[in-house]
Design an enzyme around this catalytic site. Structure first.
Site, PDB file in Angstrom:
ATOM      1  N   SER A 171       0.841  -1.194   0.000  1.00  0.00           N
ATOM      2  CA  SER A 171       0.000   0.000   0.000  1.00  0.00           C
ATOM      3  C   SER A 171       0.885   1.257   0.000  1.00  0.00           C
ATOM      4  CB  SER A 171      -0.951  -0.054   1.202  1.00  0.00           C
ATOM      5  OG  SER A 171      -1.950   0.932   1.131  1.00  0.00           O
ATOM      6  N   ASP A 228      -8.608  -4.871  -6.092  1.00  0.00           N
ATOM      7  CA  ASP A 228      -8.027  -3.820  -5.253  1.00  0.00           C
ATOM      8  C   ASP A 228      -8.058  -2.480  -5.983  1.00  0.00           C
ATOM      9  OD1 ASP A 228      -6.583  -2.332  -3.429  1.00  0.00           O
ATOM     10  OD2 ASP A 228      -4.691  -3.401  -3.752  1.00  0.00           O
ATOM     11  N   HIS A 281      -7.348  -5.665  -1.101  1.00  0.00           N
ATOM     12  CA  HIS A 281      -6.125  -4.913  -0.787  1.00  0.00           C
ATOM     13  C   HIS A 281      -5.396  -5.555   0.387  1.00  0.00           C
ATOM     14  CE1 HIS A 281      -3.379  -1.592  -0.769  1.00  0.00           C
ATOM     15  NE2 HIS A 281      -3.700  -1.225   0.456  1.00  0.00           N
TER      16      HIS A 281
END
Length: 304
Positions: A171, A228, A281
């Site tokens: 991320s 995601d 994610h």
């Protein structure tokens, strides 16, 4: 990235579109996907090392074993600075793992919110081509860490008699990790061995992305899980571009994956709608969970 971070990043995305100029779309690859020929075991190991950065620092000490890696050192509190762990790994060498967004920290969330593109920082700007731009928030977060990371890498490379350096991130940590991987290749003796990045947002403009391809493209491994949404921001038409050759795990959290050659390949993730939650994610990447603060602590390498 928890729900608060998700909301803030989406709002930042909207604000950036309304406030900033749009740029012509850079090229998108139309090449067909191919089988992944990389060894999968290093992805599995790397995912566990980055998951551990989300775990409470008070819950583990140097010497913790995660797969083939031993935890060595940490910096950052997830607030003023993102957490960074260093490990010594049989397969990865000295591994630098960088935490993603801390959804309970306004400062951490703001790193995702600052979409404006800036010139490369003065520490490494001389190595970048003219016109390269980097997202401001990610660069701010990296600059807060870089000097300590470089000192630690020099120390532990010497102590462990290790030449290999691997950078890992998830991320926001993947975005910071891309900057770190480039910087290590450009400025650290011995350069970069590998970089494994999961759920990578766009970090820079097409000039930056192409320079990444030329500089560490053969060492970079990055993956998107399922639907995601994080890898789709900052948006392409705002002037941001991914480097080449993402691996797409689809369906999410499965063992089905392909490599999509070139930059912004149209045959992969653009073909499915985004899902604005964390189920992909924060999911299973190559048999290891990256679940953020709600994930497994200590991380379990290859447990899925």
């Amino acid at each position: 990235m928890r729900f608060g971070g998700v909301v803030s990043l989406v709002l930042g995305f909207i604000v950036s579109v309304l406030a900033g100029p749009l740029h012509p779309r850079a090229a998108s690859s139309t090449q067909q996907p191919v089988d992944v020929t990389y060894k999968i075991e290093p992805f599995t190991q790397a995912a566990g090392l980055v998951q551990q950065t989300y775990c409470s620092p008070s819950s583990y000490e140097p010497g913790l074993q995660l797969g083939d890696a031993t935890f060595l050192w940490r910096i950052g509190d997830g607030d003023q600075r993102q957490r960074v762990n260093l490990y010594h790994s049989e397969s990865l060498g000295i591994a630098v793992a960088i935490q993603g967004t801390n959804g309970s920290s306004t400062r951490s969330i703001l790193n995702d919110f600052q979409y404006n593109p800036f010139d490369p920082d003065e520490r490494y700007s001389q190595y970048y081509p003219k016109g390269a731009k980097i997202m401001n928030g990610f660069q701010i977060a990296y600059v807060k860490l870089v000097d300590d990371i470089f000192r630690a890498l020099k120390k532990y490379k010497r102590e462990k008699n290790e030449s290999r350096v691997t950078v890992i991130g998830h991320s926001q940590g993947a975005a910071i990790g891309l900057l770190a991987a480039m910087d290590i290749e450009l400025r650290l003796d011995g350069g970069l061995f590998r970089s494994y990045l999961f759920g990578l947002p766009r970090v820079g403009n097409p000039t930056f992305a192409s320079f990444v391809d030329r500089t560490i493209g053969h060492k970079l491994r990055w993956a998107i899980n399922g639907r995601d949404w994080v890898p789709t921001v900052p948006i392409h038409i705002y002037g941001y571009q991914h480097p080449s050759n993402y691996i797409w795990i689809y369906p999410g959290n499965s063992t089905n994956w392909k490599l999509y050659p070139g930059q912004e390949n149209v045959h992969g993730i653009p073909t499915v709608p985004r899902v604005f939650n964390n189920n992909d994610h924060q999911g299973i990447y190559f048999h290891t969970q990256i679940g953020g603060v709600d994930g497994e602590c200590p991380a379990r390498v290859g447990a899925h």
